[in-house]
Motif scaffolding. Structure first.
Motif, PDB file in Angstrom:
ATOM      1  N   UNK A 259      33.840 -39.467  15.644  1.00  0.00           N
ATOM      2  CA  UNK A 259      35.236 -39.331  15.469  1.00  0.00           C
ATOM      3  C   UNK A 259      36.008 -38.308  14.992  1.00  0.00           C
ATOM      4  N   UNK A 260      35.263 -37.943  14.094  1.00  0.00           N
ATOM      5  CA  UNK A 260      35.817 -36.740  13.543  1.00  0.00           C
ATOM      6  C   UNK A 260      35.840 -35.419  14.064  1.00  0.00           C
ATOM      7  N   UNK A 261      34.768 -35.125  15.076  1.00  0.00           N
ATOM      8  CA  UNK A 261      34.653 -34.281  15.756  1.00  0.00           C
ATOM      9  C   UNK A 261      35.643 -34.097  16.861  1.00  0.00           C
ATOM     10  N   UNK A 262      35.852 -35.547  17.541  1.00  0.00           N
ATOM     11  CA  UNK A 262      36.844 -35.563  18.582  1.00  0.00           C
ATOM     12  C   UNK A 262      38.443 -35.203  18.405  1.00  0.00           C
TER      13      UNK A 262
ATOM     14  N   UNK B 253      37.249 -42.873  11.427  1.00  0.00           N
ATOM     15  CA  UNK B 253      36.526 -42.355  10.334  1.00  0.00           C
ATOM     16  C   UNK B 253      36.704 -42.731   8.666  1.00  0.00           C
ATOM     17  N   UNK B 254      38.250 -42.849   8.656  1.00  0.00           N
ATOM     18  CA  UNK B 254      38.775 -43.548   7.108  1.00  0.00           C
ATOM     19  C   UNK B 254      38.292 -44.927   7.086  1.00  0.00           C
ATOM     20  N   UNK B 255      38.303 -45.701   8.256  1.00  0.00           N
ATOM     21  CA  UNK B 255      37.909 -47.077   8.040  1.00  0.00           C
ATOM     22  C   UNK B 255      36.337 -47.216   7.647  1.00  0.00           C
ATOM     23  N   UNK B 256      35.555 -46.324   8.228  1.00  0.00           N
ATOM     24  CA  UNK B 256      34.019 -46.476   7.963  1.00  0.00           C
ATOM     25  C   UNK B 256      33.999 -46.135   6.450  1.00  0.00           C
ATOM     26  N   UNK B 257      34.502 -45.208   5.869  1.00  0.00           N
ATOM     27  CA  UNK B 257      34.544 -44.790   4.506  1.00  0.00           C
ATOM     28  C   UNK B 257      34.928 -46.041   3.575  1.00  0.00           C
ATOM     29  N   UNK B 258      35.874 -46.566   3.823  1.00  0.00           N
ATOM     30  CA  UNK B 258      36.391 -47.748   3.236  1.00  0.00           C
ATOM     31  C   UNK B 258      35.386 -48.809   3.154  1.00  0.00           C
ATOM     32  N   UNK B 259      34.733 -49.055   4.434  1.00  0.00           N
ATOM     33  CA  UNK B 259      33.608 -50.030   4.693  1.00  0.00           C
ATOM     34  C   UNK B 259      32.547 -49.879   3.585  1.00  0.00           C
ATOM     35  N   UNK B 260      32.142 -48.516   3.489  1.00  0.00           N
ATOM     36  CA  UNK B 260      31.102 -48.072   2.529  1.00  0.00           C
ATOM     37  C   UNK B 260      31.561 -48.417   1.247  1.00  0.00           C
ATOM     38  N   UNK B 261      32.534 -48.009   0.814  1.00  0.00           N
ATOM     39  CA  UNK B 261      33.014 -48.401  -0.648  1.00  0.00           C
ATOM     40  C   UNK B 261      32.895 -49.780  -0.969  1.00  0.00           C
ATOM     41  N   UNK B 262      33.588 -50.528   0.053  1.00  0.00           N
ATOM     42  CA  UNK B 262      33.804 -51.977  -0.252  1.00  0.00           C
ATOM     43  C   UNK B 262      32.498 -52.894   0.045  1.00  0.00           C
TER      44      UNK B 262
END
Length: 333
Positions: free
Chosen positions: A93-96, A109-118
């Motif tokens: 996603x960040x590449x496209x 990408x932001x949602x995945x980051x939040x999933x990792x944190x939570x």
């Protein structure tokens, strides 16, 4: 899974008409396909490669769950969410996103980051921190931590938000703490009831870790990540055989798995290209090994020398996409 690795895959490779066709959707494989097409677009300017990359990334975005994770494809692990799958979804996603993709891709990408944190979470190791392999903790796997550092660096580069780098010093601290004097990072450190495992496909795993840390070190000027990558490259240089194949593991030369060789070659080339060390001859030997095995149809066999005499000519899309990406990146001026 064990039966497939040890027996069933050979039957499927040699008698494909008699075997069912596996159709598993790995986000990692999809992302490598997208990344490879972006690199080919950069090299050639052909708009078809851009079209393929955007289509692949759209499929990744469409399969993201509302909570930010992705389902694991294999039935026996479908109840788990894997860090590696989400990491590659975020990277695609960040590449496209800056290349004309949908604006919503940044939110993927932001949602995945939040999933990792939570939900994925971390485990402490000394004064360091390791990201978990799944959303249910097990042992500490350095590969996931090296990869997560890469993702966090890409998120920071895309947004300029310092919060994405907040955990990087502790993550690097974990890797520094467990890196062996040889430069190798062990496969798994004991944790959450898991006993740990010192070696597993040493050169393959360490090649991917070397690449991710080198990319982060280059983009963020991080001396700690660079030292880790340099140590890993020193270890990897001893894993390229005279034929150019990568050793299967720390304790065995065979089987010769094609994508191991291009992964090791790309890691050594990356460190060499940055001028941090000179592993150019070993990198070139590994890529020559891969190119010599390309078939007239463009494909690559998976392995040879399994159990000394067997081979697996099977075309596995996920691993072919990895090899394609490494070959394309090696072709950059």
């Amino acid at each position: 899974m064990r039966w497939n690795i040890r027996v069933w895959r050979f039957w499927k490779s040699w008698f494909p008409a008699l075997a069912p066709r596996d159709r598993y959707f790995f986000v990692q494989g999809q992302a490598y396909w997208a990344l490879a097409n972006w690199t080919l677009h950069d090299l050639t300017g052909d708009p078809d490669f851009r079209t393929h990359a955007l289509a692949a990334t759209a499929a990744i975005a469409a399969t993201q769950r509302c909570d930010g994770g992705w389902d694991y494809p294999l039935p026996e692990r479908r109840h788990l969410t894997a860090t590696v799958e989400g990491d590659f979804g975020a990277i695609a996603a960040l590449e496209a996103w800056p290349r004309g993709g949908e604006p919503a891709l940044l939110e993927v990408a932001r949602r995945w980051h939040d999933y990792v944190e939570l939900h994925i979470g971390y485990q402490s190791h000394g004064d360091g921190l390791a990201v978990n392999y799944f959303d249910r903790p097990r042992g500490l796997v350095p590969n996931n931590t090296a990869e997560w550092i890469w993702v966090l660096g890409r998120l920071h580069a895309a947004t300029g938000e310092a919060r994405y780098l907040a955990r990087v010093p502790a993550l690097l601290g974990f890797l520094e703490r467990v890196q062996r004097p040889t430069g190798e990072l062990p496969y798994e450190i004991a944790g959450a009831g898991a006993p740990g495992r010192e070696h597993y496909l040493c050169y393959q795993y360490n090649a991917f870790q070397c690449m991710k840390l080198a990319w982060y070190a280059e983009s963020h000027g991080d001396a700690r990540a660079r030292r880790l990558a340099e140590g890993l490259a020193g270890f990897l240089s001893g894993g390229v055989t005279a034929s150019g194949a990568a050793r299967a593991s720390c304790g065995a030369v065979r089987p010769e798995v094609v994508y191991y060789a291009d992964a090791v070659g790309m890691a050594l080339h990356t460190v060499t290209r940055h001028g941090w060390a000179d592993h150019g001859p070993a990198a070139d030997r590994a890529f020559d090994f891969v190119l010599a095995r390309q078939r007239p149809d463009g494909g690559l066999p998976f392995s040879r020398g399994d159990y000394h005499v067997l081979s697996d000519p099977g075309p596995y899309p996920r691993y072919l996409a990895m090899s394609l990406y490494h070959l394309a990146e090696r072709a950059r001026p």
